[in-house]
Design a protein around this motif. Structure first.
Motif, PDB file in Angstrom:
ATOM      1  N   LYS A 121       0.755  -1.331   0.089  1.00 55.75           N
ATOM      2  CA  LYS A 121      -0.169  -0.032   0.163  1.00 55.75           C
ATOM      3  C   LYS A 121       0.832   1.117  -0.043  1.00 55.75           C
ATOM      4  O   LYS A 121       0.577   2.093  -0.817  1.00 55.75           O
ATOM      5  N   GLU A 122       1.810   1.206   0.873  1.00 59.70           N
ATOM      6  CA  GLU A 122       2.957   2.496   0.900  1.00 59.70           C
ATOM      7  C   GLU A 122       3.656   2.550  -0.270  1.00 59.70           C
ATOM      8  O   GLU A 122       3.608   3.746  -0.738  1.00 59.70           O
ATOM      9  N   GLU A 123       3.963   1.575  -0.799  1.00 59.31           N
ATOM     10  CA  GLU A 123       4.549   1.579  -2.130  1.00 59.31           C
ATOM     11  C   GLU A 123       3.932   1.966  -3.506  1.00 59.31           C
ATOM     12  O   GLU A 123       4.030   2.840  -4.023  1.00 59.31           O
ATOM     13  N   SER A 124       2.420   1.605  -3.390  1.00 62.65           N
ATOM     14  CA  SER A 124       1.455   2.036  -4.243  1.00 62.65           C
ATOM     15  C   SER A 124       1.335   3.364  -4.195  1.00 62.65           C
ATOM     16  O   SER A 124       1.212   4.446  -5.176  1.00 62.65           O
ATOM     17  N   SER A 125       1.104   3.816  -2.883  1.00 62.56           N
ATOM     18  CA  SER A 125       0.722   5.352  -2.550  1.00 62.56           C
ATOM     19  C   SER A 125       1.939   6.186  -3.005  1.00 62.56           C
ATOM     20  O   SER A 125       1.662   7.202  -3.629  1.00 62.56           O
ATOM     21  N   ARG A 126       3.147   5.575  -2.739  1.00 64.05           N
ATOM     22  CA  ARG A 126       4.264   6.391  -3.211  1.00 64.05           C
ATOM     23  C   ARG A 126       4.572   6.589  -4.586  1.00 64.05           C
ATOM     24  O   ARG A 126       4.811   7.557  -5.180  1.00 64.05           O
ATOM     25  N   GLN A 127       4.188   5.507  -5.393  1.00 66.02           N
ATOM     26  CA  GLN A 127       4.259   5.549  -6.831  1.00 66.02           C
ATOM     27  C   GLN A 127       3.019   6.499  -7.466  1.00 66.02           C
ATOM     28  O   GLN A 127       3.418   6.900  -8.455  1.00 66.02           O
ATOM     29  N   LEU A 128       1.878   6.526  -6.667  1.00 67.10           N
ATOM     30  CA  LEU A 128       0.797   7.106  -7.284  1.00 67.10           C
ATOM     31  C   LEU A 128       1.160   8.873  -6.946  1.00 67.10           C
ATOM     32  O   LEU A 128       0.976   9.489  -7.939  1.00 67.10           O
ATOM     33  N   GLN A 129       1.802   9.007  -6.011  1.00 68.26           N
ATOM     34  CA  GLN A 129       2.126  10.342  -5.621  1.00 68.26           C
ATOM     35  C   GLN A 129       3.061  10.806  -6.649  1.00 68.26           C
ATOM     36  O   GLN A 129       3.312  11.781  -6.921  1.00 68.26           O
ATOM     37  N   GLN A 130       4.297   9.844  -6.946  1.00 71.93           N
ATOM     38  CA  GLN A 130       5.250  10.210  -7.879  1.00 71.93           C
ATOM     39  C   GLN A 130       4.769  10.473  -9.345  1.00 71.93           C
ATOM     40  O   GLN A 130       5.056  11.416  -9.979  1.00 71.93           O
ATOM     41  N   GLN A 131       3.700   9.642  -9.615  1.00 69.10           N
ATOM     42  CA  GLN A 131       3.028   9.983 -10.866  1.00 69.10           C
ATOM     43  C   GLN A 131       2.372  11.119 -10.904  1.00 69.10           C
ATOM     44  O   GLN A 131       2.387  12.010 -11.923  1.00 69.10           O
ATOM     45  N   ARG A 132       1.780  11.446  -9.986  1.00 71.87           N
ATOM     46  CA  ARG A 132       1.031  12.762  -9.492  1.00 71.87           C
ATOM     47  C   ARG A 132       1.830  14.041  -9.802  1.00 71.87           C
ATOM     48  O   ARG A 132       1.594  14.964 -10.546  1.00 71.87           O
ATOM     49  N   GLU A 133       2.952  13.793  -8.961  1.00 73.35           N
ATOM     50  CA  GLU A 133       3.850  14.948  -9.018  1.00 73.35           C
ATOM     51  C   GLU A 133       4.761  15.047 -10.527  1.00 73.35           C
ATOM     52  O   GLU A 133       4.919  16.189 -10.706  1.00 73.35           O
ATOM     53  N   GLU A 134       4.852  13.801 -11.087  1.00 74.61           N
ATOM     54  CA  GLU A 134       5.399  13.889 -12.317  1.00 74.61           C
ATOM     55  C   GLU A 134       4.554  14.407 -13.551  1.00 74.61           C
ATOM     56  O   GLU A 134       4.716  15.326 -14.202  1.00 74.61           O
ATOM     57  N   SER A 135       3.260  13.979 -13.112  1.00 74.46           N
ATOM     58  CA  SER A 135       2.133  14.780 -14.250  1.00 74.46           C
ATOM     59  C   SER A 135       2.103  16.191 -13.775  1.00 74.46           C
ATOM     60  O   SER A 135       1.983  17.143 -14.882  1.00 74.46           O
ATOM     61  N   SER A 136       2.167  16.624 -12.577  1.00 75.89           N
ATOM     62  CA  SER A 136       2.025  18.114 -12.340  1.00 75.89           C
ATOM     63  C   SER A 136       3.251  18.816 -12.823  1.00 75.89           C
ATOM     64  O   SER A 136       3.014  19.933 -13.529  1.00 75.89           O
ATOM     65  N   ARG A 137       4.154  18.241 -12.746  1.00 74.49           N
ATOM     66  CA  ARG A 137       5.631  18.744 -13.012  1.00 74.49           C
ATOM     67  C   ARG A 137       5.403  18.957 -14.538  1.00 74.49           C
ATOM     68  O   ARG A 137       5.966  20.067 -15.166  1.00 74.49           O
TER      69      ARG A 137
END
Length: 423
Positions: free
Chosen positions: A380-396
Protein backbone atom coordinates in the motif's frame (compact mmCIF):
# COMPACT_ATOMS: atom_id res chain seq x y z
CA UNK A 1 21.10 -59.43 30.76
CA UNK A 2 18.77 -57.33 32.89
CA UNK A 3 15.62 -56.20 31.05
CA UNK A 4 14.93 -52.47 31.08
CA UNK A 5 11.50 -52.56 32.73
CA UNK A 6 9.68 -51.87 35.98
CA UNK A 7 10.81 -55.16 37.47
CA UNK A 8 14.47 -54.26 37.08
CA UNK A 9 13.78 -50.93 38.78
CA UNK A 10 12.15 -52.54 41.81
CA UNK A 11 14.60 -55.46 42.03
CA UNK A 12 17.97 -54.10 40.81
CA UNK A 13 20.58 -56.77 40.18
CA UNK A 14 23.27 -57.06 42.87
CA UNK A 15 25.99 -59.51 43.80
CA UNK A 16 25.11 -61.98 46.57
CA UNK A 17 25.70 -60.36 49.96
CA UNK A 18 25.14 -63.06 52.61
CA UNK A 19 26.50 -60.81 55.36
CA UNK A 20 23.48 -58.57 55.06
CA UNK A 21 20.94 -60.08 52.68
CA UNK A 22 21.16 -63.69 53.85
CA UNK A 23 22.29 -66.91 52.20
CA UNK A 24 21.43 -67.43 48.51
CA UNK A 25 18.69 -69.87 47.56
CA UNK A 26 18.57 -72.11 44.51
CA UNK A 27 15.88 -71.71 41.87
CA UNK A 28 14.36 -75.14 42.50
CA UNK A 29 13.65 -74.34 46.17
CA UNK A 30 11.95 -71.03 45.29
CA UNK A 31 9.83 -72.63 42.55
CA UNK A 32 8.77 -75.46 44.90
CA UNK A 33 7.59 -72.89 47.42
CA UNK A 34 5.63 -71.01 44.75
CA UNK A 35 3.99 -74.15 43.34
CA UNK A 36 3.04 -75.23 46.84
CA UNK A 37 0.58 -72.33 47.18
CA UNK A 38 -2.16 -72.15 44.53
CA UNK A 39 -2.91 -68.45 45.11
CA UNK A 40 0.79 -67.56 45.02
CA UNK A 41 1.30 -69.66 41.90
CA UNK A 42 -1.63 -67.97 40.15
CA UNK A 43 -0.32 -64.50 41.00
CA UNK A 44 3.18 -65.48 39.90
CA UNK A 45 1.96 -66.82 36.56
CA UNK A 46 0.01 -63.62 35.95
CA UNK A 47 3.28 -61.69 35.88
CA UNK A 48 5.10 -61.02 32.62
CA UNK A 49 8.25 -63.07 32.03
CA UNK A 50 10.70 -60.26 32.92
CA UNK A 51 8.78 -59.64 36.14
CA UNK A 52 8.83 -63.34 37.00
CA UNK A 53 12.60 -63.38 36.48
CA UNK A 54 13.04 -60.33 38.69
CA UNK A 55 10.82 -61.80 41.41
CA UNK A 56 12.74 -65.09 41.37
CA UNK A 57 16.05 -63.23 41.35
CA UNK A 58 15.18 -61.40 44.56
CA UNK A 59 13.91 -64.55 46.30
CA UNK A 60 17.17 -66.29 45.35
CA UNK A 61 19.22 -63.43 46.80
CA UNK A 62 20.57 -62.19 43.46
CA UNK A 63 18.62 -58.94 43.35
CA UNK A 64 17.92 -56.07 45.71
CA UNK A 65 14.61 -54.47 46.67
CA UNK A 66 13.72 -50.88 45.87
CA UNK A 67 12.50 -49.45 49.19
CA UNK A 68 11.38 -46.10 47.79
CA UNK A 69 8.22 -47.52 46.26
CA UNK A 70 5.20 -46.86 48.39
CA UNK A 71 4.23 -50.41 49.52
CA UNK A 72 7.77 -51.21 50.68
CA UNK A 73 8.40 -47.77 52.19
CA UNK A 74 5.15 -47.96 54.14
CA UNK A 75 6.20 -51.38 55.45
CA UNK A 76 9.67 -50.29 56.57
CA UNK A 77 8.66 -46.90 58.00
CA UNK A 78 5.19 -47.58 59.40
CA UNK A 79 4.92 -45.21 62.41
CA UNK A 80 2.85 -47.72 64.34
CA UNK A 81 5.44 -50.48 63.99
CA UNK A 82 8.70 -48.59 63.59
CA UNK A 83 8.20 -44.99 64.77
CA UNK A 84 11.90 -44.52 65.47
CA UNK A 85 12.83 -45.06 61.81
CA UNK A 86 10.71 -42.27 60.37
CA UNK A 87 11.65 -40.04 63.33
CA UNK A 88 15.33 -40.55 62.64
CA UNK A 89 15.00 -40.10 58.87
CA UNK A 90 13.07 -36.83 59.22
CA UNK A 91 15.43 -35.61 61.95
CA UNK A 92 18.39 -35.96 59.59
CA UNK A 93 16.61 -34.39 56.63
CA UNK A 94 15.03 -31.50 58.54
CA UNK A 95 18.08 -30.82 60.73
CA UNK A 96 16.05 -30.77 63.96
CA UNK A 97 14.79 -33.35 66.44
CA UNK A 98 11.30 -34.47 65.42
CA UNK A 99 8.83 -37.08 66.59
CA UNK A 100 5.98 -38.36 64.44
CA UNK A 101 2.60 -38.38 66.18
CA UNK A 102 0.46 -39.97 63.46
CA UNK A 103 0.05 -40.58 59.75
CA UNK A 104 -2.69 -38.45 58.18
CA UNK A 105 -4.95 -39.24 55.26
CA UNK A 106 -4.66 -37.16 52.11
CA UNK A 107 -8.37 -37.56 51.34
CA UNK A 108 -9.11 -34.13 52.81
CA UNK A 109 -6.52 -32.43 50.62
CA UNK A 110 -8.08 -29.77 48.41
CA UNK A 111 -5.55 -30.43 45.68
CA UNK A 112 -5.22 -33.72 43.86
CA UNK A 113 -3.28 -34.91 40.86
CA UNK A 114 -4.74 -37.20 38.27
CA UNK A 115 -1.36 -37.80 36.70
CA UNK A 116 2.01 -37.86 38.37
CA UNK A 117 5.11 -39.96 38.78
CA UNK A 118 4.91 -40.14 42.56
CA UNK A 119 6.16 -43.54 43.68
CA UNK A 120 5.89 -42.82 47.40
CA UNK A 121 3.76 -40.32 49.29
CA UNK A 122 3.18 -39.96 53.04
CA UNK A 123 1.72 -37.18 55.20
CA UNK A 124 2.43 -37.12 58.95
CA UNK A 125 1.78 -34.87 61.90
CA UNK A 126 4.64 -34.27 64.32
CA UNK A 127 4.37 -34.13 68.10
CA UNK A 128 4.44 -30.30 68.02
CA UNK A 129 1.56 -30.19 65.53
CA UNK A 130 3.65 -29.51 62.43
CA UNK A 131 2.63 -31.25 59.21
CA UNK A 132 5.24 -32.97 57.04
CA UNK A 133 4.64 -34.26 53.53
CA UNK A 134 7.30 -36.66 52.21
CA UNK A 135 7.13 -37.79 48.61
CA UNK A 136 9.38 -39.61 46.19
CA UNK A 137 9.19 -38.60 42.54
CA UNK A 138 10.39 -40.96 39.84
CA UNK A 139 10.95 -37.97 37.56
CA UNK A 140 11.12 -34.48 39.03
CA UNK A 141 8.54 -31.97 37.80
CA UNK A 142 9.61 -29.22 35.42
CA UNK A 143 7.87 -26.74 37.74
CA UNK A 144 8.75 -28.07 41.24
CA UNK A 145 8.65 -24.75 43.10
CA UNK A 146 5.24 -23.69 41.79
CA UNK A 147 3.77 -27.11 42.58
CA UNK A 148 5.30 -27.16 46.07
CA UNK A 149 3.90 -23.72 46.89
CA UNK A 150 0.42 -24.94 45.94
CA UNK A 151 0.79 -28.06 48.09
CA UNK A 152 2.31 -26.08 50.93
CA UNK A 153 -0.62 -23.67 50.87
CA UNK A 154 -3.02 -26.60 50.88
CA UNK A 155 -1.28 -28.09 53.93
CA UNK A 156 -1.30 -24.71 55.63
CA UNK A 157 -5.08 -24.44 55.21
CA UNK A 158 -5.42 -27.95 56.65
CA UNK A 159 -3.21 -26.91 59.56
CA UNK A 160 -5.42 -23.87 60.08
CA UNK A 161 -8.56 -26.04 60.17
CA UNK A 162 -7.00 -28.38 62.75
CA UNK A 163 -5.80 -25.58 65.02
CA UNK A 164 -9.03 -23.62 64.66
CA UNK A 165 -11.05 -26.71 65.59
CA UNK A 166 -8.81 -27.42 68.59
CA UNK A 167 -8.87 -23.92 70.14
CA UNK A 168 -12.24 -22.60 68.97
CA UNK A 169 -12.80 -19.00 70.07
CA UNK A 170 -9.40 -18.97 71.77
CA UNK A 171 -7.71 -19.49 68.42
CA UNK A 172 -4.72 -17.29 67.66
CA UNK A 173 -2.51 -17.27 64.60
CA UNK A 174 0.38 -17.70 66.99
CA UNK A 175 -0.87 -21.27 67.48
CA UNK A 176 -0.17 -22.12 63.84
CA UNK A 177 2.59 -24.66 63.35
CA UNK A 178 4.79 -24.87 60.25
CA UNK A 179 4.29 -27.27 57.37
CA UNK A 180 7.12 -29.00 55.53
CA UNK A 181 7.22 -30.32 51.97
CA UNK A 182 10.07 -32.82 51.50
CA UNK A 183 10.58 -33.96 47.91
CA UNK A 184 13.06 -36.69 47.02
CA UNK A 185 13.71 -37.01 43.29
CA UNK A 186 15.20 -40.06 41.61
CA UNK A 187 15.76 -37.98 38.48
CA UNK A 188 16.11 -34.25 38.98
CA UNK A 189 14.60 -31.69 36.59
CA UNK A 190 16.83 -29.18 34.82
CA UNK A 191 16.21 -26.53 37.50
CA UNK A 192 18.32 -28.44 40.03
CA UNK A 193 21.02 -29.28 37.51
CA UNK A 194 21.49 -25.69 36.39
CA UNK A 195 24.97 -24.70 37.41
CA UNK A 196 25.70 -21.31 38.89
CA UNK A 197 27.21 -19.53 41.86
CA UNK A 198 25.41 -20.07 45.19
CA UNK A 199 23.83 -16.92 46.61
CA UNK A 200 25.84 -15.14 49.33
CA UNK A 201 24.52 -15.63 52.85
CA UNK A 202 23.38 -12.00 53.14
CA UNK A 203 21.65 -11.80 49.76
CA UNK A 204 17.93 -11.00 49.96
CA UNK A 205 15.45 -11.12 47.13
CA UNK A 206 14.09 -7.61 46.50
CA UNK A 207 10.44 -8.62 46.73
CA UNK A 208 10.76 -10.74 49.88
CA UNK A 209 10.05 -14.00 48.08
CA UNK A 210 11.25 -17.42 49.23
CA UNK A 211 14.87 -18.06 48.31
CA UNK A 212 16.91 -21.25 48.34
CA UNK A 213 20.26 -20.62 49.98
CA UNK A 214 22.53 -23.62 50.42
CA UNK A 215 25.29 -21.77 52.24
CA UNK A 216 23.12 -20.60 55.14
CA UNK A 217 21.48 -23.94 55.84
CA UNK A 218 24.11 -26.43 54.76
CA UNK A 219 25.51 -27.31 58.19
CA UNK A 220 22.97 -28.74 60.59
CA UNK A 221 22.94 -31.09 63.55
CA UNK A 222 21.45 -34.55 63.47
CA UNK A 223 19.80 -36.29 66.40
CA UNK A 224 23.09 -37.62 67.77
CA UNK A 225 24.85 -34.25 67.39
CA UNK A 226 26.72 -35.21 64.24
CA UNK A 227 27.22 -32.35 61.83
CA UNK A 228 25.51 -32.78 58.49
CA UNK A 229 26.96 -30.87 55.55
CA UNK A 230 24.81 -30.78 52.44
CA UNK A 231 27.23 -28.59 50.50
CA UNK A 232 29.10 -31.59 49.11
CA UNK A 233 29.49 -31.19 45.39
CA UNK A 234 30.96 -32.74 42.30
CA UNK A 235 32.74 -31.04 39.45
CA UNK A 236 30.61 -30.60 36.37
CA UNK A 237 31.46 -32.54 33.24
CA UNK A 238 32.29 -29.39 31.32
CA UNK A 239 35.37 -27.39 32.09
CA UNK A 240 34.81 -24.32 34.20
CA UNK A 241 31.45 -25.55 35.50
CA UNK A 242 30.19 -24.81 39.01
CA UNK A 243 29.82 -27.67 41.55
CA UNK A 244 26.34 -29.14 41.85
CA UNK A 245 24.22 -29.17 45.01
CA UNK A 246 22.01 -32.10 45.91
CA UNK A 247 19.95 -30.76 48.82
CA UNK A 248 18.10 -27.46 48.84
CA UNK A 249 16.30 -25.96 51.84
CA UNK A 250 14.11 -22.88 51.54
CA UNK A 251 14.42 -19.73 53.62
CA UNK A 252 12.16 -16.69 53.90
CA UNK A 253 13.54 -13.17 54.11
CA UNK A 254 12.82 -9.52 53.32
CA UNK A 255 15.10 -7.05 51.57
CA UNK A 256 15.13 -4.89 54.71
CA UNK A 257 16.77 -7.62 56.76
CA UNK A 258 13.67 -8.35 58.86
CA UNK A 259 13.88 -11.98 59.95
CA UNK A 260 10.68 -14.03 60.18
CA UNK A 261 10.01 -17.74 60.36
CA UNK A 262 8.00 -18.99 57.44
CA UNK A 263 5.12 -21.39 58.03
CA UNK A 264 5.86 -23.02 54.67
CA UNK A 265 9.16 -24.86 54.33
CA UNK A 266 10.48 -26.78 51.36
CA UNK A 267 13.31 -29.31 51.08
CA UNK A 268 14.32 -30.78 47.72
CA UNK A 269 16.74 -33.71 47.58
CA UNK A 270 18.21 -34.85 44.25
CA UNK A 271 19.15 -38.50 44.75
CA UNK A 272 20.68 -38.79 41.27
CA UNK A 273 23.02 -35.86 41.96
CA UNK A 274 23.73 -37.24 45.44
CA UNK A 275 24.99 -40.49 43.91
CA UNK A 276 27.25 -38.60 41.51
CA UNK A 277 29.11 -37.07 44.44
CA UNK A 278 31.80 -39.03 46.33
CA UNK A 279 31.07 -39.23 50.06
CA UNK A 280 34.28 -40.22 51.79
CA UNK A 281 33.03 -39.28 55.25
CA UNK A 282 29.68 -41.02 55.62
CA UNK A 283 27.29 -38.91 57.71
CA UNK A 284 24.01 -40.32 58.95
CA UNK A 285 22.15 -38.23 56.38
CA UNK A 286 24.40 -39.73 53.69
CA UNK A 287 23.59 -43.21 54.99
CA UNK A 288 19.84 -42.55 54.78
CA UNK A 289 20.10 -41.22 51.25
CA UNK A 290 22.21 -44.21 50.21
CA UNK A 291 19.62 -46.50 51.80
CA UNK A 292 16.88 -44.85 49.72
CA UNK A 293 18.83 -44.45 46.49
CA UNK A 294 21.26 -47.34 46.20
CA UNK A 295 21.26 -51.14 46.19
CA UNK A 296 24.96 -51.47 45.45
CA UNK A 297 26.66 -54.07 47.71
CA UNK A 298 29.50 -51.69 48.53
CA UNK A 299 27.04 -49.01 49.64
CA UNK A 300 25.08 -51.49 51.75
CA UNK A 301 28.22 -52.65 53.53
CA UNK A 302 29.33 -49.06 54.19
CA UNK A 303 25.95 -48.23 55.68
CA UNK A 304 25.62 -51.18 58.06
CA UNK A 305 29.25 -51.02 59.21
CA UNK A 306 29.08 -47.30 60.04
CA UNK A 307 25.48 -47.32 61.32
CA UNK A 308 24.53 -50.84 62.50
CA UNK A 309 20.88 -49.93 63.12
CA UNK A 310 20.33 -50.11 59.34
CA UNK A 311 20.95 -53.86 59.50
CA UNK A 312 17.50 -54.37 61.02
CA UNK A 313 15.84 -52.63 58.06
CA UNK A 314 17.83 -54.67 55.58
CA UNK A 315 16.79 -57.75 57.55
CA UNK A 316 13.15 -56.74 57.09
CA UNK A 317 13.84 -56.66 53.37
CA UNK A 318 15.52 -60.08 53.50
CA UNK A 319 12.48 -61.55 55.24
CA UNK A 320 10.44 -60.92 52.10
CA UNK A 321 12.59 -63.50 50.34
CA UNK A 322 11.03 -66.18 52.53
CA UNK A 323 7.49 -64.75 52.34
CA UNK A 324 6.89 -64.74 48.58
CA UNK A 325 3.10 -64.49 48.87
CA UNK A 326 3.25 -61.22 50.82
CA UNK A 327 6.06 -60.00 48.60
CA UNK A 328 4.28 -60.69 45.33
CA UNK A 329 1.17 -58.89 46.61
CA UNK A 330 3.20 -55.77 47.44
CA UNK A 331 5.20 -56.21 44.26
CA UNK A 332 2.03 -56.30 42.14
CA UNK A 333 0.78 -53.15 43.88
CA UNK A 334 4.08 -51.37 43.19
CA UNK A 335 3.91 -52.39 39.54
CA UNK A 336 0.29 -51.23 39.33
CA UNK A 337 1.25 -47.82 40.74
CA UNK A 338 4.19 -47.54 38.37
CA UNK A 339 2.16 -48.59 35.33
CA UNK A 340 -0.67 -46.18 36.13
CA UNK A 341 1.66 -43.29 36.88
CA UNK A 342 3.71 -44.02 33.77
CA UNK A 343 0.58 -44.00 31.60
CA UNK A 344 -0.67 -40.84 33.29
CA UNK A 345 2.72 -39.21 32.85
CA UNK A 346 2.83 -40.18 29.15
CA UNK A 347 -0.67 -38.73 28.69
CA UNK A 348 0.39 -35.56 30.47
CA UNK A 349 3.53 -35.32 28.34
CA UNK A 350 1.47 -35.92 25.18
CA UNK A 351 -0.98 -33.21 26.25
CA UNK A 352 1.93 -30.85 26.89
CA UNK A 353 3.39 -31.71 23.50
CA UNK A 354 0.05 -31.07 21.80
CA UNK A 355 -0.32 -27.81 23.70
CA UNK A 356 3.19 -26.76 22.69
CA UNK A 357 2.48 -27.69 19.07
CA UNK A 358 -0.71 -25.64 19.17
CA UNK A 359 1.12 -22.72 20.68
CA UNK A 360 3.86 -23.06 18.05
CA UNK A 361 1.28 -23.27 15.27
CA UNK A 362 -0.52 -20.23 16.68
CA UNK A 363 2.79 -18.40 16.92
CA UNK A 364 3.71 -19.28 13.33
CA UNK A 365 0.20 -18.35 12.11
CA UNK A 366 0.44 -15.06 14.01
CA UNK A 367 3.85 -14.42 12.45
CA UNK A 368 2.48 -15.24 9.00
CA UNK A 369 -0.44 -12.88 9.54
CA UNK A 370 1.87 -10.17 10.81
CA UNK A 371 4.20 -10.75 7.85
CA UNK A 372 1.28 -10.67 5.41
CA UNK A 373 -0.04 -7.53 7.05
CA UNK A 374 3.42 -5.99 6.92
CA UNK A 375 3.83 -6.90 3.24
CA UNK A 376 0.35 -5.58 2.45
CA UNK A 377 1.14 -2.36 4.26
CA UNK A 378 4.39 -2.10 2.36
CA UNK A 379 2.53 -2.67 -0.92
CA UNK A 380 0.00 0.00 0.00
CA UNK A 381 2.75 2.40 0.94
CA UNK A 382 4.64 1.56 -2.28
CA UNK A 383 1.49 2.02 -4.36
CA UNK A 384 0.77 5.32 -2.62
CA UNK A 385 4.36 6.39 -3.15
CA UNK A 386 4.25 5.47 -6.86
CA UNK A 387 0.89 7.20 -7.29
CA UNK A 388 2.22 10.27 -5.58
CA UNK A 389 5.27 10.20 -7.80
CA UNK A 390 3.04 9.87 -10.88
CA UNK A 391 0.92 12.78 -9.72
CA UNK A 392 3.96 14.86 -9.01
CA UNK A 393 5.43 13.91 -12.37
CA UNK A 394 2.17 14.77 -14.16
CA UNK A 395 1.96 18.04 -12.29
CA UNK A 396 5.56 18.77 -13.17
CA UNK A 397 4.99 17.96 -16.84
CA UNK A 398 1.81 20.05 -16.86
CA UNK A 399 3.69 22.93 -15.30
CA UNK A 400 6.42 22.56 -17.87
CA UNK A 401 3.81 22.52 -20.62
CA UNK A 402 2.24 25.68 -19.24
CA UNK A 403 5.61 27.36 -19.06
CA UNK A 404 6.37 26.26 -22.63
CA UNK A 405 3.02 27.62 -23.80
CA UNK A 406 3.70 30.92 -22.09
CA UNK A 407 7.07 31.10 -23.74
CA UNK A 408 5.59 30.41 -27.13
CA UNK A 409 2.91 33.04 -26.60
CA UNK A 410 5.60 35.53 -25.65
CA UNK A 411 7.59 34.74 -28.81
CA UNK A 412 4.46 34.94 -30.90
CA UNK A 413 3.62 38.28 -29.35
CA UNK A 414 7.05 39.63 -30.44
CA UNK A 415 6.47 38.66 -34.08
CA UNK A 416 2.92 40.02 -34.36
CA UNK A 417 3.93 43.79 -34.69
CA UNK A 418 6.61 42.97 -37.25
CA UNK A 419 4.13 41.00 -39.31
CA UNK A 420 1.67 43.93 -39.19
CA UNK A 421 4.34 46.42 -40.45
CA UNK A 422 5.31 44.14 -43.29
CA UNK A 423 1.78 44.21 -44.54
Amino acid sequence: MIPNNHAAQIFPLIQPLPEVLGAPRILADVMDQIRGDQVLCTMFESLALPEQEAFLGFCMGNRGLKVTYDPFFQHLFHPGMHPERLNRLLTCIMGQNVKVREVLSRERMRLSEGSSLLIMDILVQLADGSLVSVEMQKVGYDFPVERSFCYGSDLLVRQYDLVRKKWGKKFSYRDMRPVYIIVLMEKSPGLFRRQGDPKPSDEKLPDGRMSVNEEQVACRKSENGEQVDSRKSVKGKQSGSIPLQYIHRSEFSFDTGVQVKSLENFIYISLDIFREIPHNELTELDAWLYFLASDEPADILRIVRKYPFFREMYQDIVNFRYQPKELITMYSEALRIMDKNTVDYMIEELQNEIRQQREESSRQLRQQREESSRQLQQQKEESSRQLQQQREESSRQLQQQKEENERLRAVLAQYEPEKARDK
